[in-house]
Design a protein around this motif. Structure first.
Motif, PDB file in Angstrom:
ATOM      1  N   MET A 135       0.696  -1.680  11.279  1.00  0.00           N
ATOM      2  CA  MET A 135      -0.361  -2.419  10.597  1.00  0.00           C
ATOM      3  C   MET A 135      -1.617  -1.544  10.521  1.00  0.00           C
ATOM      4  SD  MET A 135      -1.250  -6.129  10.506  1.00  0.00           S
ATOM      5  CE  MET A 135      -2.675  -6.745   9.729  1.00  0.00           C
ATOM      6  N   ALA A 136      -2.228  -1.503   9.376  1.00  0.00           N
ATOM      7  CA  ALA A 136      -3.411  -0.679   9.169  1.00  0.00           C
ATOM      8  C   ALA A 136      -4.622  -1.298   9.855  1.00  0.00           C
ATOM      9  CB  ALA A 136      -3.676  -0.514   7.676  1.00  0.00           C
ATOM     10  N   SER A 137      -5.477  -0.423  10.416  1.00  0.00           N
ATOM     11  CA  SER A 137      -6.689  -0.901  11.064  1.00  0.00           C
ATOM     12  C   SER A 137      -7.705  -1.337  10.010  1.00  0.00           C
ATOM     13  CB  SER A 137      -7.287   0.198  11.947  1.00  0.00           C
ATOM     14  OG  SER A 137      -7.849   1.219  11.131  1.00  0.00           O
ATOM     15  N   LYS A 138      -8.755  -1.985  10.479  1.00  0.00           N
ATOM     16  CA  LYS A 138      -9.800  -2.456   9.568  1.00  0.00           C
ATOM     17  C   LYS A 138     -10.439  -1.273   8.838  1.00  0.00           C
ATOM     18  CE  LYS A 138     -14.260  -4.790   9.628  1.00  0.00           C
ATOM     19  NZ  LYS A 138     -15.332  -5.312  10.459  1.00  0.00           N
ATOM     20  N   ARG A 139     -10.702  -0.182   9.571  1.00  0.00           N
ATOM     21  CA  ARG A 139     -11.308   1.005   8.964  1.00  0.00           C
ATOM     22  C   ARG A 139     -10.379   1.630   7.916  1.00  0.00           C
ATOM     23  NH1 ARG A 139     -15.044   4.298  11.005  1.00  0.00           N
ATOM     24  NH2 ARG A 139     -13.583   6.020  10.963  1.00  0.00           N
ATOM     25  N   GLU A 140      -9.091   1.651   8.195  1.00  0.00           N
ATOM     26  CA  GLU A 140      -8.137   2.208   7.237  1.00  0.00           C
ATOM     27  C   GLU A 140      -8.091   1.364   5.968  1.00  0.00           C
ATOM     28  OE1 GLU A 140      -4.686   2.274   9.726  1.00  0.00           O
ATOM     29  OE2 GLU A 140      -5.037   4.347  10.361  1.00  0.00           O
ATOM     30  N   ARG A 141      -8.120   0.035   6.125  1.00  0.00           N
ATOM     31  CA  ARG A 141      -8.129  -0.849   4.952  1.00  0.00           C
ATOM     32  C   ARG A 141      -9.426  -0.668   4.162  1.00  0.00           C
ATOM     33  NH1 ARG A 141      -6.383  -4.500   8.861  1.00  0.00           N
ATOM     34  NH2 ARG A 141      -8.383  -5.579   8.765  1.00  0.00           N
ATOM     35  N   LEU A 142     -10.564  -0.535   4.878  1.00  0.00           N
ATOM     36  CA  LEU A 142     -11.844  -0.308   4.202  1.00  0.00           C
ATOM     37  C   LEU A 142     -11.805   1.000   3.404  1.00  0.00           C
ATOM     38  CD1 LEU A 142     -14.746  -1.276   6.660  1.00  0.00           C
ATOM     39  CD2 LEU A 142     -14.398  -2.101   4.341  1.00  0.00           C
ATOM     40  N   ALA A 143     -11.298   2.055   4.012  1.00  0.00           N
ATOM     41  CA  ALA A 143     -11.232   3.357   3.329  1.00  0.00           C
ATOM     42  C   ALA A 143     -10.390   3.248   2.067  1.00  0.00           C
ATOM     43  CB  ALA A 143     -10.658   4.413   4.274  1.00  0.00           C
ATOM     44  N   LYS A 144      -9.267   2.576   2.173  1.00  0.00           N
ATOM     45  CA  LYS A 144      -8.378   2.440   1.017  1.00  0.00           C
ATOM     46  C   LYS A 144      -9.035   1.588  -0.071  1.00  0.00           C
ATOM     47  CE  LYS A 144      -4.294   3.373  -0.566  1.00  0.00           C
ATOM     48  NZ  LYS A 144      -4.022   4.699  -1.015  1.00  0.00           N
ATOM     49  N   ARG A 145      -9.676   0.471   0.336  1.00  0.00           N
ATOM     50  CA  ARG A 145     -10.276  -0.433  -0.636  1.00  0.00           C
ATOM     51  C   ARG A 145     -11.529   0.162  -1.276  1.00  0.00           C
ATOM     52  NH1 ARG A 145     -12.755  -4.831   2.040  1.00  0.00           N
ATOM     53  NH2 ARG A 145     -14.724  -4.349   1.119  1.00  0.00           N
ATOM     54  N   LEU A 146     -12.406   0.786  -0.466  1.00  0.00           N
ATOM     55  CA  LEU A 146     -13.688   1.250  -0.994  1.00  0.00           C
ATOM     56  C   LEU A 146     -13.605   2.606  -1.682  1.00  0.00           C
ATOM     57  CD1 LEU A 146     -16.029   0.230   1.957  1.00  0.00           C
ATOM     58  CD2 LEU A 146     -15.647  -0.992  -0.174  1.00  0.00           C
ATOM     59  N   PHE A 147     -12.805   3.510  -1.115  1.00  0.00           N
ATOM     60  CA  PHE A 147     -12.763   4.865  -1.652  1.00  0.00           C
ATOM     61  C   PHE A 147     -11.443   5.202  -2.337  1.00  0.00           C
ATOM     62  CE2 PHE A 147     -15.730   5.059   1.976  1.00  0.00           C
ATOM     63  CZ  PHE A 147     -16.866   5.477   1.315  1.00  0.00           C
ATOM     64  N   GLY A 148     -10.439   4.346  -2.138  1.00  0.00           N
ATOM     65  CA  GLY A 148      -9.142   4.615  -2.729  1.00  0.00           C
ATOM     66  C   GLY A 148      -8.439   5.793  -2.082  1.00  0.00           C
ATOM     67  N   LYS A 149      -8.789   6.093  -0.833  1.00  0.00           N
ATOM     68  CA  LYS A 149      -8.216   7.232  -0.116  1.00  0.00           C
ATOM     69  C   LYS A 149      -7.775   6.786   1.268  1.00  0.00           C
ATOM     70  CE  LYS A 149     -11.610  10.564  -1.942  1.00  0.00           C
ATOM     71  NZ  LYS A 149     -12.663  11.485  -1.519  1.00  0.00           N
ATOM     72  N   GLU A 150      -6.887   7.579   1.838  1.00  0.00           N
ATOM     73  CA  GLU A 150      -6.537   7.385   3.244  1.00  0.00           C
ATOM     74  C   GLU A 150      -7.728   7.828   4.087  1.00  0.00           C
ATOM     75  OE1 GLU A 150      -3.752   5.928   4.288  1.00  0.00           O
ATOM     76  OE2 GLU A 150      -3.038   5.754   2.228  1.00  0.00           O
ATOM     77  N   ILE A 151      -7.850   7.285   5.285  1.00  0.00           N
ATOM     78  CA  ILE A 151      -9.012   7.568   6.126  1.00  0.00           C
ATOM     79  C   ILE A 151      -9.132   9.048   6.474  1.00  0.00           C
ATOM     80  CG2 ILE A 151      -7.944   7.105   8.363  1.00  0.00           C
ATOM     81  CD1 ILE A 151     -10.600   5.523   8.989  1.00  0.00           C
ATOM     82  N   HIS A 152      -8.022   9.741   6.643  1.00  0.00           N
ATOM     83  CA  HIS A 152      -8.058  11.162   6.991  1.00  0.00           C
ATOM     84  C   HIS A 152      -8.465  12.039   5.812  1.00  0.00           C
ATOM     85  CE1 HIS A 152      -4.233  11.854   4.920  1.00  0.00           C
ATOM     86  NE2 HIS A 152      -3.832  10.712   5.457  1.00  0.00           N
ATOM     87  N   ALA A 153      -8.440  11.504   4.598  1.00  0.00           N
ATOM     88  CA  ALA A 153      -8.781  12.270   3.403  1.00  0.00           C
ATOM     89  C   ALA A 153     -10.248  12.110   2.992  1.00  0.00           C
ATOM     90  CB  ALA A 153      -7.884  11.851   2.238  1.00  0.00           C
TER      91      ALA A 153
END
Length: 176
Positions: free
Chosen positions: A1-19
């Motif tokens: 399950m993706a963390s809150k920060r990972e979901r935010l990164a995907k939703r706001l920036f359209g990228k994975e958190i490491h990218a």
């Protein structure tokens, strides 16, 4: 399950958190912590500056002013008049024409003052870079928030339109 920060990164920036770029990661952290992003560049730079930095800024502000140019011109003119006419009458000329000692002092002053002014200019350039970086972060955060608000408004409009369509479909054909 993706963390809150990972979901935010995907939703706001359209990228994975490491990218994420550094600025994007910083913005994501501040959004996640619900912290304001704007900062006072002057306060940040003042907190990082040493006594030498502040001295260089003062020397540059004095050395780069019309007051300095005018005052220095008066001193030079006085030096030349004193060593050519006034003191020659009594035989006390300590730097006769061509004013070699004056040239030595001016060269020394220029050799010391130029690097000090360059240090101040470098600090100003650093301050400008930091201001631009912070402006970018604020602009990016603002853009993200505006897009988020637009999405909420769009959702509300679509929900309302669905309700209107349901009402229209539920009405009898004779319009009563």
């Amino acid at each position: 399950m993706a963390s809150k920060r990972e979901r935010l990164a995907k939703r706001l920036f359209g990228k994975e958190i490491h990218a994420l770029a550094d600025a994007e990661a910083a913005i994501l952290n501040q959004i996640d912590r619900r912290e304001p992003i704007s900062q006072d560049v002057t306060r940040i730079i003042a907190g990082q500056s040493s006594a030498g930095d502040r001295l260089a800024d003062r020397v540059a502000s004095v050395g780069g002013s019309w007051g300095f140019i005018g005052g220095f011109s008066v001193v030079l003119l006085g030096w030349m008049l004193l060593n050519s006419d006034v003191l020659s009458r009594w035989g006390f000329v300590f730097d006769p024409y061509p004013f070699i000692f004056l040239n030595l002092m001016l060269s020394t002053l220029a050799a010391i003052q130029a690097p000090i002014i360059m240090m101040s200019q470098n600090r100003q350039a650093e301050k400008d870079r930091l201001a631009a970086q912070l402006d970018f972060q604020v602009n990016l955060r603002t853009e993200i928030e505006i897009l988020h608000i637009q999405a909420k408004i769009d959702d509300a409009i679509l929900t309302r339109l669905d309700q209107i369509i349901e009402r229209l479909d539920a009405k009898p054909a004779d319009g009563r």
